[in-house]
Design a protein around this motif. Structure first.
Motif: not given
Length: 112
Positions: A59-86
């Protein structure tokens, strides 16, 4: 839990911190040991929450996502997990998982 009898006749039940909720005082291993069926409805709730998130992204970004199409290389997300900021990130927010998250790199996190 699913049972033929009222739960409070089988296991100790107490009021939860959230209004209108109760919790069973036994953990999943105790329930399994005595042969009671436990259903994890948190997982169903989380799937519903993900569906709503995907709807909001569409609705807000006009981008169609599903669990199967989530980007596997979302660096900010993995950086957050690496800091244990979860905190607030579903089950990865549980304190026992922090040691395995802290210091993780994107490369090692993709194998989760």
């Amino acid at each position: 839990m699913i049972s033929e009898q009222p739960l409070d006749t089988l296991v100790p039940v107490e009021n939860a911190a959230m209004d209108e909720r109760t919790v069973i005082q036994w953990d999943k291993d105790d329930l399994d040991m005595v042969g009671l069926l436990r259903v994890d409805i948190l997982a169903l709730g989380m799937l519903s929450a993900l569906r709503r998130c995907f709807d909001l992204v569409r609705y807000h970004r006009g981008r169609e996502l599903t669990i199967a199409t989530l980007p596997p290389d979302d660096v900010p997300t993995y950086d957050m997990i690496g800091r244990a900021d979860t905190v607030g990130c579903s089950r990865s927010s549980h304190g026992r998982r922090w040691p395995c998250c802290r210091g993780s790199s994107h490369a090692s996190s993709t194998t989760w």
